[in-house]
Design a protein around this motif. Structure first.
Motif: not given
Length: 308
Positions: A54-70
């Motif tokens: 997020x620091x390097x790519x400020x143009x990101x508008x949305x993220x999809x989180x696919x890591x384990x729920x913990x």
């Protein structure tokens, strides 16, 4: 509208099998970055952490989180604090309180939060819901049994506290049941089977009912070999309904009445784009609430150790 600039976090099997193809085929998105401790995605910038990304790519508008729920809460909070819309793989978090906090944070910032229940988008689920709305339901049985060694080989996180164990697949069934039945359910009893060397259950038997005393029983087991079972059976005044193969097929009294090609993840990403454009969230916690209630009410039964 311009495509939503999206990033993926946690590059594992489900991302390669489902998320990447779904995003690639949807013109509402442009995948521009990924973050993962181990995996990478060809053709885009890759980072070891969501913070670095997020620091390097400020143009990101949305993220999809696919890591384990913990680990999902911290990543989601970082993304929301940075002003990004958030797509949560199922289950949306390790606890109900975590997800409620994220929902409140997203609302306070005018961002979209999506708790994605992919099995609700299985081909025959809506047809099953429509059928059940037209008749009297007598009882419901859920049989969700599969081979953990086939589907989750050497994935230690699912056996850790918060990994949910058998409820990792079982919550898929609960996401369907809570969508197709006409009234809310609540857990009345549960027996959870824990391998003596694990912190999460390998099997569970749960009974539910609703305000009109509908009997609902669910059998979840991760020790099934051979043919896998992902079925929801409802006896009704209009005949026996069987929603089989994880929601792919619908039969009434043994006659196949609905079958289509599977499009679960493409439909999830369609829904995410829809809520982002509408400026709203979609966070249904009913499936996770039932899992929490099962742990709360469930009797623990210890069974033989499990080794991959």
């Amino acid at each position: 509208m311009a495509p939503i600039k999206i990033a993926l976090v946690g590059i594992g099997k489900i991302v390669r099998d489902q998320h990447l193809p779904a995003i690639a085929k949807n013109s509402d998105y442009q995948l521009i970055a990924a973050a993962s401790r181990h995996g990478t995605v060809d053709g885009i910038d890759n980072f070891k952490s969501i913070e670095a990304m997020l620091d390097a790519v400020p143009a990101i508008e949305a993220v999809s989180l696919c890591m384990p729920p913990q680990y999902r809460y911290e990543a989601a909070r970082v993304a929301l604090d940075a002003g990004k819309h958030v797509f949560l793989e199922k289950p949306p978090g390790a606890t109900l309180s975590e997800v409620a906090d994220l929902e409140a944070l997203a609302a306070s910032k005018g961002l979209s939060l999506f708790a994605s229940w992919h099995s609700r988008y299985a081909p025959a689920v809506e047809a099953a819901k429509s059928f059940l709305a037209t008749t009297t339901i007598k009882d419901v049985q859920v049989i969700w049994k599969e081979d953990v060694r086939h589907w989750h080989p050497n994935q230690e996180w699912i056996w850790a506290a918060g990994g949910l164990g058998i409820f990792d697949p079982g919550i898929n069934a609960l996401s369907i049941v809570t969508h197709i039945l006409p009234r809310p359910l609540f857990v009345t009893s549960a027996v959870l089977e824990f391998p003596e060397n694990r912190d999460a259950p390998i099997a569970a038997n749960i009974t539910f009912t609703d305000g009109q005393k509908l009997p609902v029983a669910a059998e979840f087991d991760w020790r099934q070999t051979g043919k896998q079972s992902w079925d929801i059976v409802a006896r009704t005044a209009a005949g026996e309904m069987v929603l089989s193969e994880g929601g792919a097929k619908l039969s009434i009294d043994g006659k196949l009445v609905h079958e289509e090609p599977e499009q679960e993840y493409p439909m999830l990403y369609r829904r995410f784009a829809e809520i982002v454009k509408a400026g709203k969230s979609d966070v249904d916690l009913a499936p996770l609430r039932h899992v929490a209630d099962a742990f709360m009410l469930g009797k623990r039964k210890f069974v033989e150790a499990f080794h991959d």
